[in-house]
Design an enzyme around this catalytic site. Sequence first.
Site, PDB file in Angstrom:
ATOM      1  N   GLU A   1      -9.998   2.789  -4.725  1.00 40.97           N
ATOM      2  CA  GLU A   1      -9.668   4.172  -4.358  1.00 40.97           C
ATOM      3  C   GLU A   1      -8.524   4.755  -5.190  1.00 40.97           C
ATOM      4  OE1 GLU A   1     -10.951   4.254   0.309  1.00 40.97           O
ATOM      5  OE2 GLU A   1      -8.959   3.451  -0.113  1.00 40.97           O
TER       6      GLU A   1
ATOM      7  N   HIS B   1      -3.017   3.216  -4.443  1.00 39.79           N
ATOM      8  CA  HIS B   1      -2.373   2.705  -3.227  1.00 39.79           C
ATOM      9  C   HIS B   1      -0.984   2.173  -3.571  1.00 39.79           C
ATOM     10  CE1 HIS B   1      -5.650   3.281  -0.391  1.00 39.79           C
ATOM     11  NE2 HIS B   1      -6.495   2.831  -1.299  1.00 39.79           N
TER      12      HIS B   1
ATOM     13  N   ASP C   1       0.867  -1.186   0.000  1.00 35.33           N
ATOM     14  CA  ASP C   1       0.000   0.000   0.000  1.00 35.33           C
ATOM     15  C   ASP C   1       0.902   1.235   0.000  1.00 35.33           C
ATOM     16  OD1 ASP C   1      -2.293   1.812   0.460  1.00 35.33           O
ATOM     17  OD2 ASP C   1      -3.328  -0.068   0.891  1.00 35.33           O
TER      18      ASP C   1
HETATM   19  C1  ACM Z   1     -10.989  -0.447   0.928  1.00 40.93           C
HETATM   20  O1  ACM Z   1     -11.478  -0.371   2.077  1.00 40.93           O
HETATM   21  N1  ACM Z   1     -10.305   0.567   0.440  1.00 40.93           N
HETATM   22  C2  ACM Z   1     -11.131  -1.626   0.113  1.00 40.93           C
END
Ligand code: ACM
Length: 780
Positions: A334, A271, A204
């Site tokens: 995201e 991420h 991440d």
């Molecule tokens: C997430 O909670 N971003 C999958």
Amino acid sequence: MKVRAALFCALFSCSWLAYAGGNELPLIPLPLKVDQHEGQLVVGAGTTIRVVSSDTAALRVAHAFSDMLARIGGPSLPVVVGAATMERTAKGVGEIVIRLDSNTTVKQAEGYVLDVSPGEARIVARDESGLYYGAVTLWQLLTANQNGKTFTAHAVHIEDWPQFAWRGLMIDSARHMQSVAEIESILDQMALHKLNTLHWHLTDDQGWRIEIKRYPELTRIGAWRAPPDAGKNGELTRYGGFYSQDEIKQVVAYAAARHITIVPELDMPGHAQAAVASYPQFGVTGERPAVSADWGINPYLYNVDDNTFQFLENVLDEVMTLFPSRYIHLGGDEAIKDQWNASPAVQAKMRAVGVKNADQLQSWFMGRLGQYLHDHGRHLIGWDEILDGGAPGDAAVMSWRGTSGIEKAIHAGHDVVVAPDPYLYLDYVQSDRDDETAGRLPVRSLQAVYDFRVAPTGLSPQQAQLILGAQANVWTEHMPSDAHLQHAIFPRLDAVSEIVWTPVGEQNWQSFLARLSTQLDRYRREDVHYADSAFAVKIDVNRQQALASGKARVTLSNQIHSGTIRYTMDGTAPDSNATVYKAPFDVTLPTTVRAVTMTNAGQALAEARERVIDDESLRKVAGNELSACPTPNVDEMRAQPTPDATSFTPVYTINNFDNCRLSRALPLDGAKSIAVDLARLPRNVALAQDAHLIVRRKAATPYGEMELRIDRCSGPALTVVPLPDSATSPSTFALQAKLPATRGMHAVCILTTTSPHDPYYGVGRLQLHTADTAPAKEHP
Ligand code: ACM
């Protein structure tokens, strides 16, 4: 005599008290079919585990069972191979027989039949997983009745199999990393809850945690971050680490021995900041960012050059060698597209591959790597954003943005794993108690997790088949230690285990609670740091009446509205002889009330809690009891003083959008001044497109001000106190202000003037004083 306790209680609505000590078997998840019989099996030194000679699967399970029992203090039971001898039968030595049998009555995968009778337990299943789960059930029966190295189980016949094939837990090792030993102990607990999938979030923005031999910078650079206040206030100078390939092989083998598949996740195209920090050529801007110390949504994406796909495919080659799972998780969540939209190279690529927008480009990106996995005999699974531009045909979808992704995935014909925020997100706090530790808000209670239904209603049988199962997600921003992780997971994992194994119609909260008390006892013996938040007693008093009359009305409660609450006021710890709480009662000030929730068999379910009730405490409010001020945008968390602080307390409740807290009505009669304990905390949450929602209040002095208002947060400030210089003052400090003479009960609002770049200010405590100036006090 046969007893079907669950059915009896479903028909006659038993209360927990009726269950406790009743016929409820100490099993989680609840098995499908249970018949209890007379008699008991005693297991101890002298008991053998027997498998027939050709049964290698049974042999493995036999050793696993012996190991499970030994881990909780039992004897190392010998495993013997071959048919029982007359001599042994004649001696009457107890046996546990484990046998594969393709003709057994339970035909479902992972199912088993368990018969316990005096002298013998017999586990029969069609597959090795079934044998393993039969062994887990027997372990649960035996460990409910442990006396040193001897265990006793009631005679019973069980036929059991799971409702869902994917019964999972996601651990985020990127935000905070766990040791191999900790991951293994979580795997142990998963197995003992019949969960079979660990989704391991390994990369991440805040860290790349998997060794990739071809790309050493991923772990030389990407595995380490500098905390926001590195080196200050006790914060580390750097945080990080990674799992070597040897460690990963060890963990994968450890999981496999417990019938758990590990599905690794490498998050992309967003991420990706730790990867871009390691190899900026695979990022969009070409610049090298730091590995992020900010939670939330950061802007760094991979670029879409062929070289980047080559890099990702090379990484996946090593990942696929390490993890034999059918699915490889490629994230997809995201990924805000600002960098792609601003990049001429990315725009040119969009035209070249014929996509119209960045969502479609993400779909093309995931499709390309999904194809690569497919070509290597694997399948892509991704967060539900992969549906936004159309997901590759054989991809499975992990539905997390509420539950809407479930039906969307099903209608598009994809397999789906149900993992919705907030329902199964274990990073939300378990209670609103003042002593609850760090995490996101609002509260996700044990019962709320238990009440979640995995499959939406109204699906056709064909549609329902697309639901592979469900998992809980443990995002670890607020879990810097093993104890934090375990507090978040247990006992909510028990609820997860039951909702993925046991059919909805058989799930019963009161029955679950009765069975859970035995499980908590196991946790204590296994040294698992479970949260007792659901059972801890809340001690409420009527402040105004108490201050006016010198007598307080005390109300005791717990989150589950169940169990027996016992209390003392004589300074002793409440035990099973303490007074049983029946209704609110009056006490004369000063006094200290101590209270605990127990089963009606007298077993404590939580640590006892205490409350001092005196003049000073009645004029005091803990910061975590304050609410967010009325404001359109609320996104709250309980933050540690520094992001990597491993202590459970203190924690400060923060609204990411507005540094403003409001108390309940407080007795202001006689209060002449107020002391506010404040903590300056790093603002390390990236809010992406939501950053403009942060409420700004212009400061008049160099470091901003704390403002107080009465009753509401709007209108002119009653008192304005300048905040100290952040460079020279300690991070926790107390500010004091005079109050005008005010009668009655009033809310107090505390806010700080802020810009989006200022720190957060958390409130540790409010203390009203009846003297003009409060004695200066250090923050605890
Ligand atoms: C997430 O909670 N971003 C999958």
